[in-house]
Design an enzyme around this catalytic site. Structure first.
Site, short mmCIF file in Angstrom:
data_model
loop_
_atom_site.label_atom_id
_atom_site.label_comp_id
_atom_site.label_asym_id
_atom_site.label_seq_id
_atom_site.Cartn_x
_atom_site.Cartn_y
_atom_site.Cartn_z
N LYS A 162 -6.21 -28.78 5.11
CA LYS A 162 -6.22 -30.21 5.44
C LYS A 162 -7.56 -30.84 5.08
O LYS A 162 -7.61 -31.91 4.45
CB LYS A 162 -5.92 -30.34 6.95
CG LYS A 162 -6.00 -31.73 7.51
CD LYS A 162 -5.29 -31.80 8.84
CE LYS A 162 -6.17 -31.49 10.04
NZ LYS A 162 -7.16 -32.54 10.35
N SER A 163 -8.65 -30.22 5.47
CA SER A 163 -9.97 -30.78 5.19
C SER A 163 -10.19 -30.98 3.69
O SER A 163 -10.67 -32.02 3.24
CB SER A 163 -11.07 -29.85 5.71
OG SER A 163 -11.08 -29.84 7.11
N ARG A 165 -10.47 -34.61 1.07
CA ARG A 165 -11.63 -34.84 0.21
C ARG A 165 -11.21 -34.94 -1.25
O ARG A 165 -11.69 -35.82 -1.98
CB ARG A 165 -12.65 -33.72 0.41
CG ARG A 165 -13.37 -33.84 1.77
CD ARG A 165 -13.88 -32.50 2.22
NE ARG A 165 -14.77 -32.57 3.36
CZ ARG A 165 -14.38 -32.56 4.63
NH1 ARG A 165 -13.09 -32.50 4.93
NH2 ARG A 165 -15.26 -32.61 5.61
N ARG A 214 -10.83 -42.51 19.99
CA ARG A 214 -11.89 -41.60 19.53
C ARG A 214 -13.11 -42.38 19.03
O ARG A 214 -12.97 -43.43 18.42
CB ARG A 214 -11.32 -40.66 18.44
CG ARG A 214 -10.24 -39.77 19.03
CD ARG A 214 -9.63 -38.86 18.02
NE ARG A 214 -10.58 -37.87 17.55
CZ ARG A 214 -10.34 -37.03 16.54
NH1 ARG A 214 -9.18 -37.10 15.90
NH2 ARG A 214 -11.24 -36.16 16.18
N SER A 243 -21.05 -32.83 12.91
CA SER A 243 -19.74 -33.33 12.49
C SER A 243 -19.67 -33.41 10.96
O SER A 243 -20.39 -34.18 10.33
CB SER A 243 -19.47 -34.71 13.08
OG SER A 243 -18.39 -35.32 12.39
N GLN A 288 -17.20 -34.60 9.42
CA GLN A 288 -16.60 -35.90 9.06
C GLN A 288 -17.69 -36.95 8.90
O GLN A 288 -17.66 -37.76 7.97
CB GLN A 288 -15.59 -36.34 10.13
CG GLN A 288 -14.35 -35.46 10.16
CD GLN A 288 -13.39 -35.83 11.28
OE1 GLN A 288 -13.67 -36.69 12.09
NE2 GLN A 288 -12.26 -35.16 11.31
N ASP A 341 -12.15 -26.09 15.66
CA ASP A 341 -10.70 -26.32 15.63
C ASP A 341 -9.91 -25.11 16.14
O ASP A 341 -8.73 -25.23 16.47
CB ASP A 341 -10.24 -26.66 14.21
CG ASP A 341 -10.70 -28.05 13.78
OD1 ASP A 341 -11.04 -28.87 14.66
OD2 ASP A 341 -10.72 -28.32 12.57
N LYS A 356 -11.50 -34.77 20.61
CA LYS A 356 -10.60 -34.44 19.51
C LYS A 356 -9.28 -35.19 19.72
O LYS A 356 -9.22 -36.14 20.49
CB LYS A 356 -10.39 -32.92 19.44
CG LYS A 356 -11.65 -32.16 19.04
CD LYS A 356 -12.02 -32.43 17.60
CE LYS A 356 -13.33 -31.76 17.21
NZ LYS A 356 -13.77 -32.17 15.88
N ARG A 374 -2.83 -28.98 17.39
CA ARG A 374 -3.37 -27.64 17.61
C ARG A 374 -3.01 -27.10 19.00
O ARG A 374 -2.96 -25.89 19.21
CB ARG A 374 -4.89 -27.63 17.39
CG ARG A 374 -5.24 -27.99 15.95
CD ARG A 374 -6.59 -27.49 15.53
NE ARG A 374 -7.08 -28.25 14.38
CZ ARG A 374 -6.70 -28.08 13.13
NH1 ARG A 374 -5.82 -27.14 12.83
NH2 ARG A 374 -7.20 -28.83 12.16
#
Ligand code: S3P
Length: 430
Positions: A21-22, A26, A121, A165, A167, A313, A340, A386
């Site tokens: 996913k990450s 990108r 968030r 982080s 992100q 995660d 999260k 998750r």
């Protein structure tokens, strides 16, 4: 949707996982602002990455998708155009935070919104650096989505990240592509470095010196041919299930083993997990290999400091393993878990308790004593992918049938999860 999970006799077989996913986020974002056509194979099947593709399409990027293959017709650094309506990031923090870096450098205004979970968030962590680069951002109460981003000609900054982080780091580096000169980020501890690797792959100049990462602005990014490694964070649930259920053995092929993510394997191996990595190779700068895992009795362990960031995660499913381990699991320095998709300290503790597991909760962590047994229970994902998957793993080792409410949340990162788990538990997957 409620999903019923029966205790498993054992899990056997081999599998390949959908793309990380990450990395998928990108690749899609960088492909959109590169010149030429990028082909991405094994793109994540999760809803989060579909949110990224949807947002890019709304910014005028032509994208073709056929199954897990995605073709992105890059617009070049300055080719995006203003979206007609608000961009929808859905449940995806990565979409909102990383794309905000690109949006901050555009000569137009963009609104980006999220679902109920994402709307709670914190976004001040990206607002601060992007504003100091010259963008103007309005947010609910100054820190929550939706964000209204007024792009600008950005100036480079040197930014010390207050939280670990990836992100936020990526957001600032992506904004740095639009600033004349060198933009740098200093991390408190090392976080996943997929952006650094992908930026180089697309032709940007990136320098890494210890915890300081810099990028030179205004590069010409070029299109790439890419294949996303299998998602190690998705693999984590199958690794955990195999370790937990006696007699199990699983081969996970083509999984991403980037060292900033693979701390999971070292942590499990240090506790006595039977784990072997086979056929390690590099794919577009990302290490990829096969992981062979066998049921093992784990000792338990402590997650704190830099390790917490590296395993962030995976902590829900590691908490499940901790309860069945000899000495249990202690998690510290994990206040980030509270912001999260759900407050994962609270949602992990709630589901563990429903299964009769003793757990102590702290503001920034938890302690799960070892040697405990899982009682059959009615569990809840609380809308968090998750949490749904971590407790499906726990359910395999319960003393009876469990139900998981809100199981559909798994589709945020891994829509195939429950079907694959059922197949493997029946020993029929190949
Ligand atoms: C991610 C970074 C982590 C992680 C998330 C994906 C990324 O978030 O929890 O699932 O792709 O960069 P933070 O940057 O908020 O720690």
């Amino acid at each position: 949707m409620t999903r019923t999970i029966r205790p498993a006799a054992r899990l056997c077989g081999s599998l390949r996982l959908p793309g990380d996913k990450s990395i998928s986020h990108r690749y899609a974002m960088l492909a959109a602002i590169a010149e030429g056509t990028t082909r991405i194979r094994n793109f994540s099947s999760g809803a989060d990455c579909a949110s990224t593709l949807g947002a890019l399409a709304a910014l005028g990027v032509r994208i073709e998708r056929s199954g897990n293959e995605v073709v992105v017709h890059g617009q070049g650094l300055d080719g995006l155009r203003a979206a007609e309506t608000a961009l929808e990031a859905g449940n995806s923090g990565s979409t909102m935070r990383m794309l905000a870096g690109i949006l901050a450098g555009q000569p137009f205004r963009t609104v980006i919104a999220g679902d109920d979970s994402l709307s709670r968030r914190p976004m001040d962590r990206i607002i601060r650096p992007l504003e100091s680069m010259g963008a103007r951002i309005r947010a609910r109460e100054g820190r929550y989505p939706p964000l209204e981003i007024e792009g600008a000609r950005l100036r480079p900054i040197e930014y010390e990240l207050p939280v670990a982080s990836a992100q936020v780091k990526s957001c600032v580096l992506f904004a740095g592509l639009y600033a004349e000169g060198v933009t740098a980020v200093v991390e408190p501890v090392r976080t996943r470095d997929h952006s650094e690797i992908a930026l180089r792959e697309f032709g940007a100049e990136v320098n890494v010196e210890g915890r300081r990462i810099s990028v030179r602005g205004r590069p010409r990014l070029h299109a790439c041919e890419l294949e996303v490694p299998g998602d190690l964070s998705s693999a984590a649930f199958f690794l955990a299930a195999t370790l937990l259920v006696p007699g199990s053995e699983l081969l996970i092929e083509g999984v991403g083993l980037n060292p900033t993510r693979a701390a999971l394997l070292d942590f499990l191996a240090a506790q006595g997990a039977s784990l072997r990595v086979l056929r390690l190779e590099q794919r577009a700068g990302e290490p990829v290999g096969d992981a062979l895992v066998r049921h093992s009795r784990l000792r338990g362990g402590v997650i704190e400091g830099a390790l917490t960031a590296a395993l962030i995660d995976e902590i829900p499913v590691l908490a499940v393993l901790g309860a069945a381990s000899e000495e249990g699991l202690v998690v510290r320095d994990a206040a980030e878990l509270r912001v999260k998709e759900t407050d994962r300290i609270a949602t992990v503790a709630e589901n563990l308790r429903r299964m009769g597991i003793v757990v102590e909760v702290a503001p920034d962590g938890l302690r799960v004593p070892g040697g405990q047994r899982f009682r059959a229970a009615r569990l809840d994902s609380f809308g968090d992918h998750r949490i749904a998957m971590a407790f499906a793993v726990a359910a395999l080792a319960a003393d009876g049938e469990c139900a998981i409410e809100g199981a559909e949340a798994a589709a945020i990162s891994f829509p195939e999860f429950f079907d694959l788990l059922e197949e493997l538990a029946a020993g029929s997957a190949t």
